[in-house]
Scaffold this active site. Structure first.
Site: not given
Ligand code: PGA
Length: 253
Positions: A9, A11, A97, A99, A169, A175, A215
């Site tokens: 991803n 982003k 997601h 976000e 998630e 993150g 992460s």
């Molecule tokens: P991350 O993000 O691996 O940076 O924690 C995962 C995601 O949001 O899909």
């Protein structure tokens, strides 16, 4: 056997040039995908066509959009429809997601509309679910995630759900560098599968790939993916580093 999937991803990161360089570096690192393993690149809309072309002919490597509209078509300036994504050969779309839920106010009901359109046009959703820290601390994460599934997916028939991918998630792990332990991941993945079994039966529940996200990195992927109900990962930060993501791919069961 269920598909084991390493999904990147990106982003809102990387220019096209940087993204292409990352892919070149990544593809140059030896990796072998067995028949039931897949790699999916969740990339920004403007790059979908060119990166899809770049990956043409590669076996078990796909592209995903990071979002789609919950509207079919029409006067929705700035939106991208599922039909448009299908028309350019996109394979998967990341739906819901955290976000998108948090910053763009996407509700379970809107996500239900998105998955309906995905089913209609034959695009495979990677449906994201997961709880915030307060919910984990209150110990109500199982019912919270169950409710996300019920409100966005459970109106679908078993046939419609087939081919969907779910990504668990936990928001507190995205993150933050704070990964769920492999036990926490397994516990929730087993819960999700049990909830799917109650509604759709074990054959369907056992056929759905459930990815862990939050992460994931080269150093922890093997242990997390090694859990019986974890079928790979949805990877943000570590997918932007070729060596890291290559090691994550090579950690798939
Ligand atoms: P991350 O993000 O691996 O940076 O924690 C995962 C995601 O949001 O899909």
């Amino acid at each position: 056997m269920r598909k084991q999937i390493a999904a990147a991803n990106w982003k809102m990161n990387l220019t096209l040039e940087q993204g292409e360089a990352l892919l070149n570096d990544l593809l140059a690192i030896p990796h072998t995908l067995t028949e039931n393993q897949e790699v999916v690149f969740g990339i920004p809309f403007p790059y979908l066509t060119s990166i899809k072309t770049k990956l043409a002919g590669k076996t078990n490597i796909y592209v995903a959009a990071q979002n789609c509209s919950n509207k079919r078509s029409g006067a929705y300036t700035g939106e991208t429809s599922v039909e448009m994504l299908k028309s350019i050969g996109v394979d998967y779309v990341i739906i819901g997601h955290s976000e998108r839920r948090e910053y763009f106010n996407e509700t379970n009901a809107m996500l239900a509309e998105k998955v309906n359109l995905c089913f209609e046009y034959g695009l495979k959703p990677i449906f994201c679910c997961g709880e915030a820290l307060e919910i984990r601390e209150a110990g109500t994460q199982n019912s919270f995630v169950e409710n996300q599934l019920i409100e966005s997916l459970f109106h679908l028939s078993a046939e419609q759900l087939t081919g969907f991918v779910i990504a668990y998630e936990p928001i507190w792990a995205i993150g933050t560098g704070k990964t769920a332990t492999s036990e926490q991941a397994q516990e929730m993945h087993a819960h999700i599968r049990a909830v799917l079994t109650t509604k759709y039966g074990s054959a369907i529940a056992n056929s759905i790939s459930i990815l862990y996200g939050g992460s994931v990195k080269a150093a922890n992927a093997k242990e997390i993916f090694g859990q019986p109900d974890v079928d790979g990962g949805l990877v943000g930060g570590a997918s932007l580093i070729a060596e890291e993501f290559a090691a994550i791919i090579n950690s798939l069961k």
